[in-house]
Write an enzyme that holds these catalytic residues in place. Structure first.
Site, PDB file in Angstrom:
ATOM      1  N   PRO A   1       0.820  -1.339   0.033  1.00 31.20           N
ATOM      2  CA  PRO A   1      -0.037   0.054  -0.146  1.00 31.20           C
ATOM      3  C   PRO A   1       0.975   1.348  -0.068  1.00 31.20           C
ATOM      4  O   PRO A   1       1.647   1.213   0.568  1.00 31.20           O
ATOM      5  CB  PRO A   1      -0.601  -0.200   1.224  1.00 31.20           C
ATOM      6  CG  PRO A   1      -0.438  -1.457   1.805  1.00 31.20           C
ATOM      7  CD  PRO A   1       0.655  -2.058   1.341  1.00 31.20           C
ATOM      8  N   GLU A   2       0.623   2.273  -1.002  1.00 32.14           N
ATOM      9  CA  GLU A   2       1.560   3.402  -1.017  1.00 32.14           C
ATOM     10  C   GLU A   2      -0.059   4.356  -0.683  1.00 32.14           C
ATOM     11  O   GLU A   2      -1.104   4.151  -0.483  1.00 32.14           O
ATOM     12  CB  GLU A   2       1.683   3.741  -2.251  1.00 32.14           C
ATOM     13  CG  GLU A   2       2.717   2.768  -2.648  1.00 32.14           C
ATOM     14  CD  GLU A   2       3.550   2.742  -4.022  1.00 32.14           C
ATOM     15  OE1 GLU A   2       3.557   3.994  -4.578  1.00 32.14           O
ATOM     16  OE2 GLU A   2       3.815   1.630  -4.542  1.00 32.14           O
TER      17      GLU A   2
END
Length: 274
Positions: free
Chosen positions: A2-3
């Site tokens: 996840p960014e």
DNA sequence: CTAGCTTCCTGATAGC
DNA sequence: TGCTATCAGGAAGCTA
């Protein structure tokens, strides 16, 4: 992994499902993921607290509580946060379960256990090292060519490495760093000091643009999100370079290459990115 | 200041 | 089929 766009998606999906509900019980199945304080103190302090708001800073999620404390969370590589009915079967790597006054459960699942929780009082929040040194948010109006070149313009570091530095800009990870550089036509191995004024201007525009694009394409309903158990919040088919080494560039047809920069795989187009 | 390495962890995949 | 080796990577911590 996840960014910023994925973390923002998690926030948007979960906030309505936890806001104004009380945490009635906490079950810690893997104490490793509780980074601060001890698992016992963590549970004791959280029990009975109500979540007033959910916010994001860089890749951190924050659950603000009515008890003058904040529950900070980083998903790192494989962390997943989901709200499920109590009756849902527990995923294999479920490490923490928060029982909510809504009757639902907020669950933290993390295969590699890199992620974790910090429960911080107001004083600790202000000095929390992970967040204290974060750089600007990509959508901050102060993120201009001037800021970028002042912060990085003299560095010999590769621009790709710099984009991943959370103290420079908060929230960019490996996928979107590659996408930003493709969008701007900048080679990932270029030294920051060789980046022109015009290219810094291009980057200042591309960083929020690509992040917004990520958020927009990731948009999912709460139902879709739960069906994927907090995993199906990313639309990867639209990525232009990340994970596409060996395939033709969608712009010019040249074969995309992969190199290692700062220990991370980096995909780029040798023809489009100079 | 910086580059480069290691650590944490498991699952997917490759090679034999 | 079943084994071992390799790789993936966010960020901190360390050395040089």
């Amino acid at each position: 992994m996840p960014e910023l766009p994925e973390v923002e998606t998690v926030r948007r999906v979960l906030q309505p499902q936890i806001q104004n509900y009380k945490i009635e019980e906490i079950i810690v199945l893997c104490p490793d993921v509780i980074k601060h304080p001890s698992a016992e103190a963590f549970c004791r302090a959280l029990r009975g607290a109500t979540v007033t708001e959910m916010t994001r800073r860089g890749k951190f999620l924050r659950l603000h509580l009515d008890s003058n404390a904040t529950l900070v969370l980083h998903l790192r590589m494989t962390g997943q946060l989901v709200v499920t009915p109590e009756s849902f079967p527990r995923e294999k790597h479920t490490h923490v379960v928060f029982k909510l006054s809504s009757g639902q459960e907020l669950r933290y699942i993390d295969v590699r256990r890199f992620g974790g929780f910090w429960l911080l009082d107001d004083e600790e929040s202000a000095s929390f090292p992970g967040m204290k040194k974060l750089g600007l948010e990509p959508f901050d109006p102060l993120l201009t060519a001037e800021y970028l070149s002042a912060r990085a313009g003299k560095s010999r570091r590769a621009i790709k490495d710099m984009l991943l530095d959370q103290a420079f800009i908060a929230g960019i990870g490996n996928i979107y760093a590659d996408e930003i550089l493709f969008y701007t036509g900048i080679h990932p191995q270029r030294m920051c000091r060789e980046i022109s004024r015009q290219e810094w201007t291009l980057l200042a525009e591309a960083i929020p643009y690509i992040m917004q694009w990520g958020i927009d394409t990731n948009s999912v309903t709460a139902e879709e999100y739960l069906r994927g158990m907090g995993k199906e919040y990313r639309n990867t088919p639209d990525l232009r370079v990340y994970g596409r080494a060996g395939n033709p560039c969608s712009n010019c047809g040249a074969l995309l290459l992969k190199v290692r920069i700062g220990g991370r795989g980096s995909c780029y187009c040798p023809a489009c990115q100079k």
